[in-house]
Design an enzyme around this catalytic site. Structure first.
Site, PDB file in Angstrom:
ATOM      1  N   GLY A 101       0.751  -1.162  -0.074  1.00  0.00           N
ATOM      2  CA  GLY A 101      -0.006  -0.017  -0.194  1.00  0.00           C
ATOM      3  C   GLY A 101       1.043   1.157   0.072  1.00  0.00           C
ATOM      4  O   GLY A 101       2.054   1.316   0.412  1.00  0.00           O
ATOM      5  N   GLY A 103       0.666   5.831   0.924  1.00  0.00           N
ATOM      6  CA  GLY A 103       0.002   6.748   1.365  1.00  0.00           C
ATOM      7  C   GLY A 103       0.745   8.175   1.408  1.00  0.00           C
ATOM      8  O   GLY A 103       1.837   8.215   0.593  1.00  0.00           O
ATOM      9  N   GLY A 106       4.505   7.513   2.671  1.00  0.00           N
ATOM     10  CA  GLY A 106       5.433   6.679   2.352  1.00  0.00           C
ATOM     11  C   GLY A 106       4.584   5.151   1.714  1.00  0.00           C
ATOM     12  O   GLY A 106       3.640   5.366   1.522  1.00  0.00           O
ATOM     13  N   LYS A 123       6.722  -0.386   6.854  1.00  0.00           N
ATOM     14  CA  LYS A 123       6.443   0.867   6.417  1.00  0.00           C
ATOM     15  C   LYS A 123       7.594   1.604   6.306  1.00  0.00           C
ATOM     16  O   LYS A 123       8.369   1.797   7.269  1.00  0.00           O
ATOM     17  CB  LYS A 123       5.385   1.478   7.496  1.00  0.00           C
ATOM     18  N   ASP A 217      -8.942   7.676  12.324  1.00  0.00           N
ATOM     19  CA  ASP A 217      -9.059   7.355  10.963  1.00  0.00           C
ATOM     20  C   ASP A 217      -9.611   6.053  10.746  1.00  0.00           C
ATOM     21  O   ASP A 217      -8.969   5.125  10.059  1.00  0.00           O
ATOM     22  CB  ASP A 217      -7.699   7.587  10.190  1.00  0.00           C
ATOM     23  N   LYS A 219     -11.758   3.110   9.308  1.00  0.00           N
ATOM     24  CA  LYS A 219     -12.393   2.815   8.348  1.00  0.00           C
ATOM     25  C   LYS A 219     -11.885   1.564   7.682  1.00  0.00           C
ATOM     26  O   LYS A 219     -11.158   1.030   8.015  1.00  0.00           O
ATOM     27  CB  LYS A 219     -12.029   4.161   7.086  1.00  0.00           C
ATOM     28  N   ASN A 222      -8.255   0.526   6.718  1.00  0.00           N
ATOM     29  CA  ASN A 222      -7.316   0.448   7.891  1.00  0.00           C
ATOM     30  C   ASN A 222      -7.694  -0.696   8.859  1.00  0.00           C
ATOM     31  O   ASN A 222      -7.340  -0.570   9.984  1.00  0.00           O
ATOM     32  CB  ASN A 222      -7.391   2.035   8.664  1.00  0.00           C
TER      33      ASN A 222
END
Length: 371
Positions: A101, A103, A106, A123, A217, A219, A222
């Site tokens: 993924g 964002g 990063g 990450k 956040d 959702k 996530n």
């Protein structure tokens, strides 16, 4: 798939320019040279120690401290694995396989540890974000990942390290994808699956709030699934710490469609914003509920009919989506006792003794597979 032997800077990713790859190669060669020099100094120290130059223990310890500069700094939780306690980490310790993924801060990559062969998610964030106002959120995410080790419904971190250009968060990898993809793939769901998902999310949120953390956040994108079907809340980049008691905040954060009314209006808010987001998630899942019959209308005179989960969806939605935050929080405080969760044994769920009520072959109906 080609194994990647160095840092993210030289990943065979089409959006990484050639100049960045060359810079990465130079950085890696420079790092290898530093390590080589450190090994040479260590051999020299050993030789001098054998000849009597470092017989004094205090001098030897001071010398070790001076020469302990051959690798990049890192940190890991004290209760982590033996590997994390005894060794520092670097990009060279991992084989990077694919991008999971991306964002604003990063990328998250699928990787495996060269020595243990363990699969993890890494990450990677450019250090320049610290200059762009991302320092506080980065440190918060690191601390919440460490805190998550105490809850089976949160993605936990294994450790952190850094290079000259990047910050690295090593986290557990879950093989089931995210809830957003799950919901897009499965247009129809059994009500017991929805109840199970909601119960695990309730446990995760309660743990965060008990420790003074607001996610901000929450959702489906996530929320991750493991290979079996358990849920874990992830991505703590917008989390807020120290939110105990009556403390409130005002900073706007989150994703459109999941943001509570008080935040949208610029008012002060608290943990109630997470419960609002959970209500939106339930609303989205309940639209996929399989209604073989309408138990609420079948015979409304029967007491058991009114307690049917399909009848209780609207009631718990009203509980989670109170526009007044104080009423929402009061309802959330006793959410476990809501009749919607009457089939859940909370102690067994938190102990990991409850299996997901589905397999990959039973989530969708035959009609779904042709859609």
């Amino acid at each position: 798939m080609t194994n990647i032997k160095t840092s993210i800077l030289i990943l065979t990713d089409p959006d990484i320019p050639e100049t960045s790859r060359r810079d990465g190669e130079q950085l890696e060669r420079s790092k290898e040279g530093t390590i080589k020099e450190g090994r040479q100094v260590e051999r020299k120290r050993k030789h001098e120690s054998d000849t009597g130059k470092y017989n004094d223990d205090d001098n030897l310890e001071n010398y070790k401290k001076k020469t302990k500069t051959t690798r990049e700094g890192s940190s890991a939780r004290p209760d982590d694995t033996k590997e994390a306690q005894e060794t520092t980490l670097s990009p060279g310790d991992f084989i990077f396989h694919a991008v999971l993924g991306e964002g604003n801060f990063g990328k998250v990559l699928l990787a495996s540890n060269r020595r243990t062969k363990k699969t993890v998610a890494v990450k990677i964030m450019a250090k320049k974000i610290l200059l762009d106002g991302g320092r506080d959120s980065t440190l918060t995410e690191r601390r919440v990942l460490e805190l998550a080790a105490g809850c089976p419904f949160l993605v936990k971190g294994y450790g952190t390290f850094q290079t000259t250009s990047n910050l690295y968060f090593v986290m557990e990898h879950l093989g089931g994808g995210d809830l957003d993809t799950f919901l897009r793939r499965h247009k129809r769901m059994e009500m017991n699956i929805i109840i199970f998902f909601m119960a695990e999310l309730v446990c995760g949120l309660e743990y965060l709030h008990k420790n003074g953390v607001i996610h901000r956040d929450l959702k489906p994108a996530n929320i991750l699934l493991d290979a079996v079907g358990h849920l874990k809340i992830s991505d703590f980049g917008l989390a807020l710490e120290g939110m105990f008691g009556k403390k409130t905040a005002r900073e706007y954060a989150g994703t459109s469609g999941y943001i509570a009314p008080e935040m949208e209006k610029g008012r002060r808010y608290n943990a109630g914003v997470d419960w609002w987001a959970l209500g939106i998630i339930l609303e989205r899942m309940s639209k996929r509920a399989i209604h073989r019959r309408d138990p609420c209308a079948a015979n409304p005179m029967l007491p058991d009919t009114l307690n049917h989960p399909e009848c209780l969806v609207s009631d718990i939605l009203a509980t989670l989506l109170w526009k007044r935050p104080s009423r929402r929080l009061r309802a959330a405080a006793s959410i476990r006792s809501h009749l919607f969760f009457q089939s859940i044994d909370w102690k067994e769920l938190e102990a990991g003794m409850v299996d997901p009520p589905f397999t990959s072959s039973t989530v969708s109906t035959p009609r779904d597979r042709n859609m």
